[in-house]
Structure formats: structure tokens, C-alpha cells
Design a protein around this motif. Structure first.
Motif, PDB file in Angstrom:
ATOM      1  N   VAL A 180     -51.091 117.048  29.926  1.00 63.34           N
ATOM      2  CA  VAL A 180     -51.041 116.392  28.617  1.00 63.34           C
ATOM      3  C   VAL A 180     -52.068 115.265  28.603  1.00 63.34           C
ATOM      4  CG1 VAL A 180     -49.605 115.173  26.944  1.00 63.34           C
ATOM      5  CG2 VAL A 180     -48.610 116.945  28.387  1.00 63.34           C
ATOM      6  N   GLY A 181     -52.799 115.144  27.491  1.00 65.90           N
ATOM      7  CA  GLY A 181     -53.791 114.085  27.378  1.00 65.90           C
ATOM      8  C   GLY A 181     -53.148 112.712  27.460  1.00 65.90           C
ATOM      9  N   PRO A 182     -53.498 111.884  28.441  1.00 68.70           N
ATOM     10  CA  PRO A 182     -52.832 110.578  28.608  1.00 68.70           C
ATOM     11  C   PRO A 182     -53.051 109.637  27.433  1.00 68.70           C
ATOM     12  CG  PRO A 182     -54.748 110.766  30.062  1.00 68.70           C
ATOM     13  CD  PRO A 182     -54.521 112.120  29.488  1.00 68.70           C
ATOM     14  N   LEU A 183     -54.224 109.652  26.824  1.00 66.87           N
ATOM     15  CA  LEU A 183     -54.475 108.757  25.694  1.00 66.87           C
ATOM     16  C   LEU A 183     -53.614 109.144  24.499  1.00 66.87           C
ATOM     17  CD1 LEU A 183     -58.368 108.297  25.871  1.00 66.87           C
ATOM     18  CD2 LEU A 183     -56.561 106.826  26.783  1.00 66.87           C
ATOM     19  N   ALA A 184     -53.418 110.438  24.294  1.00 63.33           N
ATOM     20  CA  ALA A 184     -52.568 110.892  23.183  1.00 63.33           C
ATOM     21  C   ALA A 184     -51.120 110.481  23.412  1.00 63.33           C
ATOM     22  CB  ALA A 184     -52.675 112.406  23.027  1.00 63.33           C
ATOM     23  N   VAL A 185     -50.670 110.553  24.684  1.00 60.08           N
ATOM     24  CA  VAL A 185     -49.290 110.149  24.994  1.00 60.08           C
ATOM     25  C   VAL A 185     -49.126 108.646  24.772  1.00 60.08           C
ATOM     26  CG1 VAL A 185     -47.535 110.004  26.802  1.00 60.08           C
ATOM     27  CG2 VAL A 185     -48.969 112.041  26.613  1.00 60.08           C
ATOM     28  N   ARG A 186     -50.104 107.859  25.217  1.00 59.32           N
ATOM     29  CA  ARG A 186     -50.023 106.412  25.023  1.00 59.32           C
ATOM     30  C   ARG A 186     -49.955 106.057  23.538  1.00 59.32           C
ATOM     31  NH1 ARG A 186     -54.637 102.628  27.500  1.00 59.32           N
ATOM     32  NH2 ARG A 186     -55.843 103.650  25.863  1.00 59.32           N
ATOM     33  N   ALA A 187     -50.789 106.712  22.716  1.00 62.39           N
ATOM     34  CA  ALA A 187     -50.773 106.457  21.275  1.00 62.39           C
ATOM     35  C   ALA A 187     -49.429 106.856  20.664  1.00 62.39           C
ATOM     36  CB  ALA A 187     -51.912 107.215  20.597  1.00 62.39           C
ATOM     37  N   ARG A 188     -48.844 107.956  21.187  1.00 65.80           N
ATOM     38  CA  ARG A 188     -47.552 108.420  20.660  1.00 65.80           C
ATOM     39  C   ARG A 188     -46.451 107.423  20.983  1.00 65.80           C
ATOM     40  NH1 ARG A 188     -46.902 113.541  23.201  1.00 65.80           N
ATOM     41  NH2 ARG A 188     -48.442 114.258  21.686  1.00 65.80           N
ATOM     42  N   VAL A 189     -46.475 106.869  22.190  1.00 65.41           N
ATOM     43  CA  VAL A 189     -45.448 105.879  22.572  1.00 65.41           C
ATOM     44  C   VAL A 189     -45.597 104.612  21.738  1.00 65.41           C
ATOM     45  CG1 VAL A 189     -44.641 104.399  24.448  1.00 65.41           C
ATOM     46  CG2 VAL A 189     -45.205 106.791  24.908  1.00 65.41           C
ATOM     47  N   GLU A 190     -46.826 104.143  21.575  1.00 63.80           N
ATOM     48  CA  GLU A 190     -47.040 102.923  20.796  1.00 63.80           C
ATOM     49  C   GLU A 190     -46.583 103.121  19.349  1.00 63.80           C
ATOM     50  OE1 GLU A 190     -50.650  99.789  19.655  1.00 63.80           O
ATOM     51  OE2 GLU A 190     -51.054 101.584  20.849  1.00 63.80           O
ATOM     52  N   GLU A 191     -46.934 104.265  18.771  1.00 64.31           N
ATOM     53  CA  GLU A 191     -46.514 104.542  17.392  1.00 64.31           C
ATOM     54  C   GLU A 191     -44.999 104.610  17.277  1.00 64.31           C
ATOM     55  OE1 GLU A 191     -47.019 108.171  14.135  1.00 64.31           O
ATOM     56  OE2 GLU A 191     -48.399 108.010  15.818  1.00 64.31           O
ATOM     57  N   ALA A 192     -44.344 105.199  18.262  1.00 65.56           N
ATOM     58  CA  ALA A 192     -42.884 105.306  18.231  1.00 65.56           C
ATOM     59  C   ALA A 192     -42.216 103.946  18.332  1.00 65.56           C
ATOM     60  CB  ALA A 192     -42.415 106.218  19.368  1.00 65.56           C
ATOM     61  N   LEU A 193     -42.783 103.032  19.130  1.00 65.85           N
ATOM     62  CA  LEU A 193     -42.211 101.688  19.255  1.00 65.85           C
ATOM     63  C   LEU A 193     -42.270 100.949  17.925  1.00 65.85           C
ATOM     64  CD1 LEU A 193     -43.668 100.616  22.719  1.00 65.85           C
ATOM     65  CD2 LEU A 193     -41.291 101.203  22.203  1.00 65.85           C
ATOM     66  N   TYR A 194     -43.426 101.019  17.250  1.00 71.02           N
ATOM     67  CA  TYR A 194     -43.544 100.376  15.949  1.00 71.02           C
ATOM     68  C   TYR A 194     -42.570 100.994  14.942  1.00 71.02           C
ATOM     69  CZ  TYR A 194     -47.607  97.427  16.926  1.00 71.02           C
ATOM     70  OH  TYR A 194     -48.439  96.451  17.397  1.00 71.02           O
ATOM     71  N   ALA A 195     -42.436 102.313  14.965  1.00 72.77           N
ATOM     72  CA  ALA A 195     -41.555 102.981  14.010  1.00 72.77           C
ATOM     73  C   ALA A 195     -40.088 102.647  14.277  1.00 72.77           C
ATOM     74  CB  ALA A 195     -41.772 104.494  14.079  1.00 72.77           C
ATOM     75  N   PHE A 196     -39.680 102.591  15.565  1.00 71.64           N
ATOM     76  CA  PHE A 196     -38.286 102.352  15.904  1.00 71.64           C
ATOM     77  C   PHE A 196     -37.849 100.931  15.564  1.00 71.64           C
ATOM     78  CE2 PHE A 196     -34.971 101.444  19.217  1.00 71.64           C
ATOM     79  CZ  PHE A 196     -34.009 102.296  18.701  1.00 71.64           C
ATOM     80  N   LEU A 197     -38.728  99.945  15.793  1.00 69.71           N
ATOM     81  CA  LEU A 197     -38.392  98.538  15.551  1.00 69.71           C
ATOM     82  C   LEU A 197     -38.824  98.067  14.165  1.00 69.71           C
ATOM     83  CD1 LEU A 197     -39.403  97.138  19.055  1.00 69.71           C
ATOM     84  CD2 LEU A 197     -37.085  97.476  18.183  1.00 69.71           C
ATOM     85  N   HIS A 198     -39.112  99.000  13.272  1.00 69.52           N
ATOM     86  CA  HIS A 198     -39.571  98.664  11.925  1.00 69.52           C
ATOM     87  C   HIS A 198     -38.416  98.081  11.103  1.00 69.52           C
ATOM     88  CE1 HIS A 198     -41.626  98.980   8.091  1.00 69.52           C
ATOM     89  NE2 HIS A 198     -42.706  99.416   8.689  1.00 69.52           N
TER      90      HIS A 198
END
Length: 584
Positions: free
Chosen positions: A491-509
């Protein structure tokens, strides 16, 4: 009882029975009768609840074609769009040497296809100058201008030592917004309300500079002007048609959708050599036989005159006066436009659609308050809350529903009531601009002054006299998550990092976060275990090597110690101020 979840109301038979019993107990208590409900009374309540339950069943089966007539019959109509508003700043390439007039309705935009804003009032910008200086006032240096600032930015030269400025509004000294403090001067934004008055034997528009001192020849120049603009266009006058003399006649506006940015239109009918004004109202429920009222339906873009009602003997009579047959009908000063597209970020509006040589324009603050028109489906889902509130703010749910009705641009409303003190805290969350909905800042979530005023005015007319209402934004607790992850193989590591960061912003929105995606629950603590569960649920994450959550002050950015649990008060929401996602 039937097992169903109708569209119109989610209360079931046991809920209806218990609600009816609770209401009767309250009425008995208010009357001073401390006795239980009799079996005869209970039988009546159960029968009434059964009838209502059957009615709910039938309403849930109602076809979409018949819903609108039903809602209109009980006085419920979709909300129209609301127009975003912002302050636009006019700048001048060279210092003004003559007055500049900017008429109301001047258009401001950012190019073809972009939202268009118009100014709401006439603005006259004059080249200002200093006519007197008082240095011996104990409160600070007093500078008298020839003209009131009134929405302009004035640059003062020859003063030092002061980092703030104040203006006199006729009652008290008010603070000016400070833009900068040059080495030998001060740049101040002076709001509307600045007036001339006598001080020290001189009539001038006075400014007070606490701690200020004269360092040279004191002079002033007008460098900028600020005026309110709305995402709407004003129609000065429009003929609607000719009256046929019947009750209930309706006229459609040519320009739709209509909006009401702080003022209602003027409806008039010809009468002899003059014009008869009609007062726009939301409904004819309180109109008398001599009241010249019209209903202004913003969502439909329609003007409706009083209808006729059928009496017991079958005769028909008008609720109020109707225009005579042959009378001309016109509307003046109505606005069209609005919508959520008007919530543009700061520095978006940079084009002035009127040729003013040497004048530039920009919006230093984001536009807020815009919302789209409500659909019939949305109104159908909202109708139960409207009917339960009965236009009175009694319970916390009533306050929340009525606040949303007062300003549909609000993203969330939370009522925290103290029954003993009678204080009701109403927490308002603004809808973030479209461009920053995923990662809003603290300023994006702050409702405008117009929103606070609209909600306060609306609820003051509907709250209990003993209720003390406080409107405020929630307290936003800044949160930072530091997480180190191990991506899965292949799995592309940069894509995974972006997915985790996006999920954190969405969860704590604060608006659309939480486990249900409807906004983080007020007062719910942020736990390290929640974040870990979220990270492990994301595709491409093999392991979570390290995780830590920290408190961060949203404005200053000051970071506190890491914690496994960050508690929130009942008036607080989390706000992501930055997350660090590292790859192991």
C-alpha cells in the motif's frame, strides 16, 4: 398498535399516552389539585392517544403530491434562502482629495460565474483632516477630525505612544479596530456611529488615543472605507399585475429566489391618485378585518393577499381587505439571490463592477449566513418539531428548534438550561464556508453578529418571561493528535498517511464529526482509545506504533501535555488545530 416509523412524527402510542398523562398532571398541579388521574380521565387520554396514533399512521402513508397542501393548510411553508453578508473594503491608490460617493447596490464579485455581492447602503467617503488636538486630557490624547470616520480607515501622523484608539458615539467611547501602529502614527478602522460634538470649545469628530503623545505635526488622511455587502441583488420596483378584486389572489415575483437581508419589501396597490401600502406578514392568523396585510412567501417568491373563509352558514368572507378590481399591484425594494454559495472565504471579492478610477476592493473577512432554500422533503421532516414547539420556547428542544427557524444558516444549536436559575444558554455553531468545511478554523464556526441578533429577537418574542436567555458560541477545545503508523505491505505509504490525517479531521469535526457523522456530541470526552480504534479501522493501516493526544489553545497555538482522556464541559466541542501523522 401498528409497528411503523412514519415520516411525519416518530412518537408511538405509549409515548402519546404518557405525554398526555404528564400534561394532565401538570395542569392538575397548576390548579392546586394534588390527586391521581382518575380511571375515567385516563380512558379519555388513552382514546385521544389512539386517535392521534391512527392519524400518524395515515400521515405517514400520505403521498408526496398531497404533502405540500397539508403543510400549507396548517401554516407551514419551506424556508427561503438566506443571503450571506460580509464587509468589503475600498482602498485608494492615491489619497482622496475630493468626496467619493458609492451608491447602494454597487456590485462586487470575483469573476464570471462567481457569487455577486451588492452594497446595502449609500457610502460617502470624504478626505478627512485634523482640526484640533487636546493634549492635557488625563484619559489620553484627543484628536478632533473635521468629519466623522463613519466606516472609514483613518491614518494618523505625528502621534506616538498609543497602540489603540477610541471614538465617541454620542453616549460613550467605543474601541476602533487597529490595523497597524507605524513608527509615527496609527491606522484605525472607525465603525459607523462616529459623531461630531463639542469638546474644549471645539466641535469636531473626536478620537481618543490612550497613552498617546504628540511627536510632530498631527495630521490625518482617509485611506480606506468599509461597507456591508450581501449576496443578493436589490430590485428597486417591479409591477406585479392588476387585481381582479377576489380574495386570496397571488402574484409571482419576476426575480426568484427572493431573500430578506434585514428588510422586508414594500407592497402597494393603486388607490385614486396615490398608493395604498400593505404590510408583509408571515401568516394571516393575527390579521384583523381592517389590516392591510399581505403574505410574503420568500421560498416561493410570491405575494398573497388575504384569503376567504367559509362561515357556518356557508357564506364566504375575506380575512382582511383585498385590492379593488382594476387596482395596480407593485412591489418595491425586494431582494433576490442568496444561497450557501455566498459563504465565500476572505479576500475572494476583488472586482468592483462599477468603474471608480483608482479604487480597489476586497473582503478582509469571510462571508457568512448564506443558506439554500429548504426543500419540501426537509420541511416534512422538520414539521413535527415545529408543531411540538407551537411557536413557544419552553423546553430545551423548543429553544433549539426556534433558533434554527430564526436562522437556517446555523449548522448546530445546543440548549443548556438551568431550571433552578432560569438561565438558558443557547450555543450557536455557524456553517463553515464551502472551501473550508473539512477543516474549519475557530473563526469559521463563529456566527455573525446578524445571526446572534436575529436569533435573540426571534426568541425574545417566544420565550417565557422568567427565562434569561444567553446566546454564545460553544467553547472550542483545540485538539492535536500525534500518531505513528505502520502501513500494510503493498500500500502506498503517502496515501495511507493522507487517509489517516483526513479521518482524524473528520472524526473530531464539531459539525460533522463523531461516530454518527452528525457532529461531535457536546461535552463528550476525547479518548485515546477512540482515536486508536479509528486508526486501526482504516484500510492500509497495519499497526499503530504510537499515539498521543494533546490540548492546544486554538488561537495562540500553545500546546499542553499529552493526555489519555481530554474531558469537555457540556458547552464544549473539540476542534482540530493540526495533526501529525508519521510513518514508521
Amino acid at each position: 398498535m401498528t409497528d411503523r416509523r412514519p415520516l411525519f412524527d416518530d412518537r408511538r402510542f405509549p409515548d402519546l399516552v404518557e405525554q398526555a398523562r404528564a400534561e394532565l398532571r401538570r395542569r392538575l398541579s397548576d390548579a392546586g389539585a394534588s390527586r391521581p388521574i382518575s380511571s375515567e380521565e385516563d380512558a379519555v387520554l388513552v382514546s385521544a392517544a389512539l386517535l392521534v396514533d391512527h392519524l400518524h399512521d395515515r400521515l405517514g402513508e400520505l403521498s408526496e403530491r398531497l404533502r405540500r397542501p397539508l403543510l400549507e393548510l396548517i401554516g407551514l411553508r419551506p424556508r427561503g434562502p438566506r443571503a450571506a453578508q460580509t464587509h468589503v473594503r475600498l482602498t485608494f491608490d492615491t489619497p482622496l482629495t475630493a468626496p467619493l460617493d458609492v451608491s447602494a447596490g454597487t456590485a462586487v464579485g470575483s469573476g464570471p460565474g462567481a457569487p455577486l455581492f451588492t452594497t446595502v447602503r449609500d457610502l460617502r467617503v470624504v478626505p478627512n483632516r485634523v482640526i484640533h488636538v487636546l493634549e492635557d486630557d488625563p484619559a489620553g490624547l484627543l484628536v478632533g477630525l473635521a468629519e466623522p470616520g463613519d466606516g472609514t480607515t483613518v491614518e494618523l501622523f505625528g502621534v506616538t505612544g498609543s497602540v489603540a484608539g477610541e471614538f465617541w458615539d454620542g453616549r460613550q467611547w467605543q474601541a476602533c479596530r487597529r490595523q497597524s501602529v507605524p513608527d509615527d502614527g496609527l491606522l484605525l478602522e472607525i465603525p459607523p456611529g462616529h459623531i461630531r460634538y463639542h469638546l474644549g470649545g471645539v466641535e469636531a469628530a473626536w478620537l481618543r488615543l490612550p497613552g498617546g503623545r504628540v511627536s510632530g505635526a498631527v495630521r490625518a488622511q482617509t485611506t480606506e472605507a468599509t461597507v456591508v455587502a450581501v449576496h443578493a441583488r436589490r430590485i428597486a420596483e417591479e409591477p406585479l399585475g392588476i387585481s381582479d378584486g377576489t380574495a386570496g389572489q397571488r402574484f409571482r415575483l419576476r426575480e426568484r429566489p427572493a431573500v430578506v437581508p434585514g428588510q422586508v419589501p414594500v407592497v402597494e396597490t393603486s388607490q385614486g391618485d396615490g398608493w395604498q401600502p400593505w404590510r408583509p406578514v408571515e401568516s394571516f392568523a393575527e390579521s384583523g378585518p381592517d389590516d392591510h396585510d399581505v403574505r410574503y412567501d420568500v421560498a416561493a417568491g410570491e405575494i398573497a393577499f388575504p384569503p376567504a373563509v367559509v362561515g357556518p352558514d356557508g357564506s364566504r368572507r375575506a380575512v382582511g381587505p383585498v385590492p379593488a378590481a382594476g387596482a395596480l399591484v407593485r412591489v418595491r425594494s425586494y431582494w433576490t439571490g442568496g444561497g450557501a454559495a455566498g459563504n465565500v472565504p476572505a479576500w475572494t471579492l476583488r472586482e468592483l463592477n462599477t468603474h471608480l478610477p483608482g479604487v480597489g476592493v476586497a473582503n478582509p473577512y469571510p462571508a457568512r449566513g448564506g443558506s439554500d432554500a429548504e426543500t419540501e422533503v426537509d420541511l416534512w421532516q422538520r414539521a413535527p418539531g415545529l408543531l411540538k414547539a407551537v411557536d413557544r420556547a419552553v423546553t430545551p428542544a423548543d429553544h433549539e428548534e426556534l433558533a434554527r427557524r430564526a436562522d437556517s444558516s446555523l449548522a448546530r444549536v445546543r440548549c443548556v438550561a438551568d431550571e433552578q436559575s432560569g438561565v438558558v444558554q443557547l450555543l450557536l455553531v455557524a456553517t463553515p464556508p464551502q472551501a473550508r468545511q473539512d477543516r474549519p478554523s475557530l473563526a469559521d464556526l463563529q456566527p455573525s453578529a446578524a445571526t446572534f441578533e436575529a436569533v435573540q429577537t426571534y426568541l425574545d418574542e417566544r420565550r417565557l418571561l422568567t427565562t434569561r436567555l444567553h446566546l454564545m458560541p460553544p467553547h472550542y477545545q483545540g485538539i492535536e493528535v500525534d500518531v505513528e503508523i505502520a502501513p500494510a505491505a503493498g500500500v502506498g505509504p503517502l496515501a495511507v498517511r493522507a487517509r489517516v490525517e483526513e479521518a482524524l479531521y473528520a472524526f473530531l469535526h464539531p459539525v460533522s464529526g463523531g461516530e454518527d457523522g452528525k457532529g461531535w456530541p457536546f461535552g463528550e470526552a476525547v479518548r485515546e482509545s477512540m482515536i486508536k480504534k479509528l486508526v486501526f479501522s482504516l484500510p492500509g493501516v497495519q499497526d499503530c506504533v504510537h499515539i498521543a493526544i494533546s490540548l492546544v489553545e486554538p488561537v495562540a497555538g500553545t500546546r499542553g501535555p499529552t493526555q489519555t482522556v481530554i474531558p469537555l464541559t457540556s458547552t464544549a466541542l473539540p476542534l482540530s488545530v493540526g495533526h501529525r501523522v508519521r510513518l514508521s
